[in-house]
Structure formats: C-alpha cells, structure tokens
Design a protein around this motif. Structure first.
Motif, PDB file in Angstrom:
ATOM      1  N   PRO A 343       1.140  -1.080  -0.027  1.00  0.00           N
ATOM      2  CA  PRO A 343       0.235  -0.176   0.336  1.00  0.00           C
ATOM      3  C   PRO A 343       0.855   1.184   0.382  1.00  0.00           C
ATOM      4  O   PRO A 343       0.195   2.302  -0.600  1.00  0.00           O
ATOM      5  CB  PRO A 343      -0.681  -0.130   0.955  1.00  0.00           C
ATOM      6  CG  PRO A 343      -0.974  -1.231   1.559  1.00  0.00           C
ATOM      7  CD  PRO A 343       0.758  -3.068   0.708  1.00  0.00           C
ATOM      8  N   MET A 344       2.035   1.376   0.795  1.00  0.00           N
ATOM      9  CA  MET A 344       2.755   1.820   0.582  1.00  0.00           C
ATOM     10  C   MET A 344       3.486   2.787  -0.143  1.00  0.00           C
ATOM     11  O   MET A 344       3.420   4.594  -1.220  1.00  0.00           O
ATOM     12  CB  MET A 344       3.651   2.133   1.275  1.00  0.00           C
ATOM     13  CG  MET A 344       4.995   4.002   2.244  1.00  0.00           C
ATOM     14  SD  MET A 344       3.930   4.930   3.139  1.00  0.00           S
ATOM     15  CE  MET A 344       3.596   3.536   4.452  1.00  0.00           C
ATOM     16  N   THR A 387      -0.869  -6.649  -9.128  1.00  0.00           N
ATOM     17  CA  THR A 387      -2.198  -5.390  -9.744  1.00  0.00           C
ATOM     18  C   THR A 387      -1.257  -4.298  -8.820  1.00  0.00           C
ATOM     19  O   THR A 387      -2.468  -3.459  -8.366  1.00  0.00           O
ATOM     20  CB  THR A 387      -2.895  -6.472  -8.260  1.00  0.00           C
ATOM     21  OG1 THR A 387      -2.579  -7.001  -7.292  1.00  0.00           O
ATOM     22  CG2 THR A 387      -3.353  -7.647  -9.584  1.00  0.00           C
ATOM     23  N   ASN A 388       0.165  -4.315  -8.341  1.00  0.00           N
ATOM     24  CA  ASN A 388       0.531  -2.929  -7.587  1.00  0.00           C
ATOM     25  C   ASN A 388       1.615  -2.603  -8.231  1.00  0.00           C
ATOM     26  O   ASN A 388       3.064  -3.537  -9.012  1.00  0.00           O
ATOM     27  CB  ASN A 388       0.454  -3.972  -6.022  1.00  0.00           C
ATOM     28  CG  ASN A 388       1.385  -5.353  -5.962  1.00  0.00           C
ATOM     29  OD1 ASN A 388       2.430  -4.605  -5.887  1.00  0.00           O
ATOM     30  ND2 ASN A 388       0.161  -6.032  -5.823  1.00  0.00           N
ATOM     31  N   THR A 444      -7.774  -7.786   6.573  1.00  0.00           N
ATOM     32  CA  THR A 444      -8.499  -7.528   4.901  1.00  0.00           C
ATOM     33  C   THR A 444      -9.576  -7.821   4.606  1.00  0.00           C
ATOM     34  O   THR A 444     -10.561  -7.476   4.495  1.00  0.00           O
ATOM     35  CB  THR A 444      -7.447  -6.997   3.886  1.00  0.00           C
ATOM     36  OG1 THR A 444      -6.934  -8.410   3.481  1.00  0.00           O
ATOM     37  CG2 THR A 444      -6.398  -6.212   4.153  1.00  0.00           C
ATOM     38  N   ASP A 445      -9.730  -9.236   4.199  1.00  0.00           N
ATOM     39  CA  ASP A 445     -10.562  -9.611   3.888  1.00  0.00           C
ATOM     40  C   ASP A 445     -10.296 -11.465   4.607  1.00  0.00           C
ATOM     41  O   ASP A 445      -9.967 -11.758   4.728  1.00  0.00           O
ATOM     42  CB  ASP A 445     -10.664 -10.314   1.922  1.00  0.00           C
ATOM     43  CG  ASP A 445     -11.618 -10.672   1.988  1.00  0.00           C
ATOM     44  OD1 ASP A 445     -12.332 -11.606   1.935  1.00  0.00           O
ATOM     45  OD2 ASP A 445     -12.799  -9.650   1.279  1.00  0.00           O
ATOM     46  N   PRO A 446     -12.031 -11.740   5.261  1.00  0.00           N
ATOM     47  CA  PRO A 446     -11.877 -13.235   5.429  1.00  0.00           C
ATOM     48  C   PRO A 446     -11.584 -13.931   4.270  1.00  0.00           C
ATOM     49  O   PRO A 446     -11.288 -15.688   5.097  1.00  0.00           O
ATOM     50  CB  PRO A 446     -13.638 -13.718   5.994  1.00  0.00           C
ATOM     51  CG  PRO A 446     -14.436 -12.527   5.269  1.00  0.00           C
ATOM     52  CD  PRO A 446     -13.351 -11.331   4.821  1.00  0.00           C
ATOM     53  N   ILE A 511     -10.221  -4.768   1.059  1.00  0.00           N
ATOM     54  CA  ILE A 511      -8.967  -4.989   0.297  1.00  0.00           C
ATOM     55  C   ILE A 511      -8.053  -4.317   0.377  1.00  0.00           C
ATOM     56  O   ILE A 511      -8.946  -2.455   0.132  1.00  0.00           O
ATOM     57  CB  ILE A 511      -9.228  -6.177  -0.256  1.00  0.00           C
ATOM     58  CG1 ILE A 511      -9.236  -7.743  -0.413  1.00  0.00           C
ATOM     59  CG2 ILE A 511      -7.580  -5.887  -1.202  1.00  0.00           C
ATOM     60  CD1 ILE A 511     -10.089  -8.272  -1.616  1.00  0.00           C
ATOM     61  N   ARG A 512      -6.608  -3.848   0.683  1.00  0.00           N
ATOM     62  CA  ARG A 512      -6.084  -1.768   0.447  1.00  0.00           C
ATOM     63  C   ARG A 512      -5.441  -2.040  -1.081  1.00  0.00           C
ATOM     64  O   ARG A 512      -6.022  -3.334  -1.991  1.00  0.00           O
ATOM     65  CB  ARG A 512      -5.089  -2.205   1.060  1.00  0.00           C
ATOM     66  CG  ARG A 512      -5.468  -1.580   3.060  1.00  0.00           C
ATOM     67  CD  ARG A 512      -4.756  -2.488   3.691  1.00  0.00           C
ATOM     68  NE  ARG A 512      -3.640  -3.463   3.680  1.00  0.00           N
ATOM     69  CZ  ARG A 512      -2.420  -3.915   4.331  1.00  0.00           C
ATOM     70  NH1 ARG A 512      -2.346  -2.430   4.812  1.00  0.00           N
ATOM     71  NH2 ARG A 512      -1.639  -4.902   4.406  1.00  0.00           N
ATOM     72  N   PRO A 513      -5.523  -0.816  -1.940  1.00  0.00           N
ATOM     73  CA  PRO A 513      -5.309  -0.637  -3.039  1.00  0.00           C
ATOM     74  C   PRO A 513      -3.650  -0.917  -2.988  1.00  0.00           C
ATOM     75  O   PRO A 513      -3.060  -1.938  -2.851  1.00  0.00           O
ATOM     76  CB  PRO A 513      -4.734   0.540  -3.266  1.00  0.00           C
ATOM     77  CG  PRO A 513      -5.476   1.118  -2.118  1.00  0.00           C
ATOM     78  CD  PRO A 513      -5.503   0.638  -1.002  1.00  0.00           C
TER      79      PRO A 513
END
Length: 601
Positions: A343-344, A387-388, A444-446, A511-513
C-alpha cells in the motif's frame, strides 16, 4: 618383593597379595589417567563418564594380568582375587565419583511447594531429560504429575512420575484436572500433528500454557533441559515441515569468498548475513541505507571469528556503489535491498521505481563491471501477474537480471518466494501488537490467503538456489499450502491464551489498493521445470526485452518520475510488464511518452 611358601607339596613361591594389589592399583590408575577421568566434573557425572571408568578399570586389570603373568604363574585364587578387586574398584570409584551428583539431585533439595500442575507429552529420551531437569531445579515452580506418550507402555514410572497413556488419554486428563502447563517434548513431531494437539488442548482449556521443544537442529550438543523449551510460536503451527537443505553445496559457494549483501538491515538481508557468516566467507560486507539496523547487526558479531563490514549506502547511489564494489571486489552479491510494502508503494510509486528498478540496475551493471561471479536477487510472488507497483517493479528487476545475464561473466539469478513470518512490516508483528493492545485484530478479507515461510527457511533456500544457478534463471520456491490470514489471526489469539471474538475481536477492513485475495507463484503462461532440489523449481520465463531495449524503457520510466503523472508511470510499467494490471483513472486519455510515442489510457 616378599614371597611365601603356600604348600609343602610344591616348591613354587607365590607373591604376597600386597604386591599383587599394588600392581592392580597402579594399572587401574594408569587406565583412568588414560581416559582423563581426572578432568571430569563430579557435579555433572554422566552414564558416559561411568562407562569410561568401567573401561579404564577393565583395561587396567588386563594390564595387571599381563604384568603379573610375566613374572609368575598366577594361581586360581589370584585370578578370583583380581576379578573381585576390579569389581570392587568399579563400584567404589563409580560411587565416589557420582556421590556429588547424587547429593545435589537427591539430598540437596528444598521443601518448596511447587504450585504449577504440569504434564509432559513425550516420555522417551527428551521427555525424560526435561523431567529430570525439572526435578532437580528448585527455581522452576512446576510439579510434573503425569506423562503421556503413544509410543510407551501405559502405567510405567519415570523418575516417580507415571505414564498414563497417549494423546487421547492426555486430552481426557486435561479435561478432568486443572493443568497449568503442557510441555510437548517431541522435537521431531510433524507440525500438522502439533497444530492438531494445540487446537484440541485449547478447545478444552483455552488459558493453558503450552511449551515445546524445538527441533534438534536448533539445540546444542548439551543434554536437553528446561532451558531448551520455549513458548509455541506461529511458525510451529503453520503446518509446513522444515525444508531440506544441501549445506555442502551452499558452503562451497560461500566459503573463502567475498560476499556482499545489499539490504542487510532488513529481515531477509540480515538473515543472509547470519547464514553466510556460518559458512566462513573470506569477506562479508553488509550494506544498507539504515545505519541503526546495520549497527545492531554488527553488534551481533562482536567477538565472533567472522568480521562483518558495515557499509551505509543506498543502492541507488551509483558513485558510492561503484566505490564499494571496487574496494571489496565481491565474488557473490545477494541483492535483497528493496521497498516491499504494497500500500505504501501505491502511494509513492516513484520510490519503488528508484529502489526496486534503479537500485537493481545499478548493482547489476556494477556486478558486470567488476566481474562478480554470481548475482542473486531476492524476488517475490507479488511479481506474478502484479496488481501493484511494488510487484511490477520487482518483475522489472527480474527482467533486468535476465537481460544482463550472458552479457558479462556474472551469472544473474532471481529467487521468487512468498511472505516470510515475522519480517518487519508483515502481518504477524502487526497482529501481535494489536493483541497486546487488547484488539481488535484487523484482517482485510476473510477469504485472503498467503504463502508463508520462516525467514531462515527462505534464506537457506535462496542460498541453495544461488548455488544451483547457472545464470538467467528465475527460481520459484515451493511455499507449501497457502494459509488463510483469518485462521492465522485466530491461532495467534489462542496462543496468547485468549478466545477469538470473545476476548479479542476480529474486524474486516477491506482489501487495500494493489492487494490480491490470493498470491500466485507462477504466471498463467509460465510453467516450471523440476530441479535437483525437490522444493526449488525453475520458472519458464521468456525474456521479452534485450538489455538495450530494457535500458531504454527504464530510462523513459525515470524521465517520467518528475512529471507528477503517476498514471503515465503505471502505463509505462505495463509496457515492460504486460501482465501488470491496475485500476486506471484515465479514460481514453493520451499520455505522451518521453521518446515522443503515445500511450493510450
């Protein structure tokens, strides 16, 4: 020497028993001296030491037989006398030697009431040694009242403690009695089995303390004792078995050589330094931009035979890096310097490009210039279908290694693996802090899953792959089965003797970016080739750009960094890594590239 006539029927003179006793005594003392029994610490007399006494006495007796028979023919009563003398010597010397240990272990004890009710799972060698250590250790407020082991007959007594059965009987015992502590004295127990035991015990008694005996590779040669047991860690229950390592091949690739580790202050880099130090390199250079972490790392090796040379420098500083490689002339470079926080880096893509792409290019080009034998880059599963920005820049770093390989004598190798347990900024330290603060634990997500490996395992496999590599490979480590982050959070809460969603709540944050629900280790279009190591595979990666083409693209990328147009940066990254996907805010917008070409958003 005095002689006496024993019978009027014979003229043979017999030696007086005092003389025979003197010969036996001298021979036995010589035998004990040969085995250096005078060096044995009486306080810690062991069965092995007792066996040396027996052998020393027997050898001394044999020497006495030889000496006496060379001077006179021994009678039957003299043989009997000598045998009894040897038996008496063994009993007397052995009892005298072990008396101090018996005094401390049996007599020199206090009547202190031990309050903790403990049981031991594992009643063979390790369990017996731990029990014995507890019994003689007054400082431990523990009373072992039962032992359990599926391999040992139920009902037997061990140092006064009864073995009451196996695992099922142990669970029933915990259900029936207030047990404060369980010690699992099975260092080689499979992790899946250990997790199953912990889950069953925690289901019956959540607040119960559990300690384990680590695998033998982490123990010393000393007898197993209380000091070796430790609290259960998340590494113990992930269900992944220890990896198999060929230390011979790794040692051959490091011993006597000059080794440079970039990013040496980080979790992977610092462990690379530690593992390399164990293999006796000629020089060991630890490079990082973080002087505090380098200071702590250098402190670890104070007084050690291996000197770690710290270098405070950034891999993006070409001039400084040139000076360092020129000075130390490394044979092997482990390139672990990178920005890794997803994310950073989504917020600061230019920094990820400077370090992950620019830093790799700088060190790789200098490795060619100074004819480094091997350049091993630490990569990530996030480089697969990224994806990042972080994953995309690490994929570009892999492309750099493939493009540079074959253009000089340096063999460039990339090693791709997933998350490591306990690394800085990773999920486990965050969860631990949240639990200590009373929660909530944020997931973030189960459904989110990740591959996990311990830091030492990951580093040793990186070194193993580096020793195997011939240049141009992207190795993929077998990360085992993916682990649900939610399950890991619950396990950590239970390990703190708390109940998930009762004592500590769990919250889902979304979910984070740049994050995925599930990380991949191979691209869809890629396959793998097996290697000689069952846990290391070679990815079939087609090189898409020549070194010149890649250099041109990277130059364009750096020219865009000052444009304050992150979308253009991402599109140019995608031109280098076609599998990179991201959510664009541009709709049919033209972004002019630095070479005059046009990219359509």
């Amino acid at each position: 020497m005095a002689y006496i006539t024993l019978s009027p029927l014979t003229d043979v003179a017999r030696p007086f028993p005092v003389a025979l006793t003197a010969v036996l005594t001298g021979s036995i003392l010589a035998g004990l001296f040969f085995f250096r029994m005078y060096m044995v610490n009486w306080r810690h007399m062991s069965v092995r030491d007792l066996s040396r006494i027996i052998v020393g006495v027997v050898l001394g007796g044999g020497a006495a037989f030889g000496i006496t028979n060379s001077f006179w023919e021994m009678a039957n009563y003299e043989y009997a006398f000598t045998t009894l003398f040897l038996i008496n010597a063994i009993l007397t010397i052995g009892a005298f030697r072990i008396s101090k240990r018996m005094y401390y272990e049996l007599l020199h004890t206090t009547n202190k009431q031990k309050n903790k009710h403990a049981i031991i799972f594992g009643a063979e060698c390790e369990g017996e040694q731990i029990l014995r250590d507890i019994l003689k250790n007054d400082q431990w407020d523990v009373s072992v009242r039962a032992m359990f082991d599926d391999r040992v007959m139920s009902g037997l007594l061990l140092h006064g403690v009864r073995i009451l059965g196996g695992k099922e009987e142990m669970i029933d015992y915990i259900r029936s009695y207030q047990v404060d502590l369980l010690i699992v004295a099975l260092p080689e127990i499979p992790k899946r089995e250990l997790k199953k035991i912990i889950d069953e015990v925690k289901a019956v008694r959540p607040s119960m303390d559990i300690k384990v005996l680590p695998s033998f590779h982490s123990l010393t040669d000393d007898p197993v004792g209380v000091r070796h047991i430790r609290d259960v860690s998340i590494e113990d229950i992930l269900g992944r078995e220890p990896v198999k390592i060929d230390m011979g091949s790794i040692k051959a690739s490091i011993q006597g050589k000059s080794v440079l580790v970039t990013g040496a202050g980080g979790s992977i880099g610092s462990e690379l330094v530690r593992q390399c130090a164990n293999l006796k390199p000629g020089k060991l250079i630890a490079l990082d931009v973080d002087e505090t972490e380098l200071f702590h790392l250098q402190n670890e090796f104070k007084g050690s035979a291996i000197q770690v040379t710290p270098c405070v420098a950034s891999v993006t500083d070409e001039q400084k890096m040139d000076m360092i490689l020129d000075r130390f002339q490394p044979d092997v470079v482990f390139h672990a310097a990178a920005y890794k926080h997803v994310p950073m880096m989504e917020s600061f893509p230019e920094e990820a490009i400077k370090v992950n792409v620019g830093g790799t290019r700088t060190v790789a080009s200098l490795a060619c210039k100074y004819e480094v034998d091997k350049f091993v880059m630490v990569s990530t599963d996030k480089a697969v279908n990224p994806t990042n920005v972080m994953g995309a820049t690490k994929r570009v770093a892999e492309e750099i290694c493939m493009a540079y390989n074959g253009t000089c004598v340096t063999k460039f190798i990339s090693v791709r693996f997933g998350n490591v347990l306990g690394s800085r900024g990773s999920v486990i330290p965050i969860f631990m802090d949240q639990i200590k603060n009373g929660g909530p634990v944020t997931v973030t997500d189960p459904k989110m899953k990740r591959y996990f490996m311990t830091i030492p395992e990951a580093v040793l496999l990186v070194m193993q792959a580096g020793s195997m590599g011939r240049g141009g490979e992207v190795f993929v480590l077998d990360m085992g089965e993916p682990v649900k982050i939610l399950d890991m959070a619950k396990d950590l809460i239970r390990l703190h003797n708390l109940k998930p969603n009762e004592d500590i709540s769990i919250e889902f944050t979304g979910i984070r970016p740049g994050e995925k629900l599930f990380e991949e280790l191979l691209n869809a279009e890629e396959g793998v080739i097996e290697t000689d190591h069952e846990e290391i595979f070679k990815a079939i990666c087609s090189r898409k750009l020549t070194r010149e083409e890649l250099e041109s693209k990277i130059s364009q990328l750096f020219n865009l960094l000052g444009s304050e147009n992150p979308e253009a940066v991402r599109y140019l990254l995608k031109s280098i890594v076609p599998t990179y996907s991201f959510e664009s805010t541009l709709v049919e917008e033209e972004v002019e590239d630095t070479d005059g070409s046009v990219m359509i958003g």
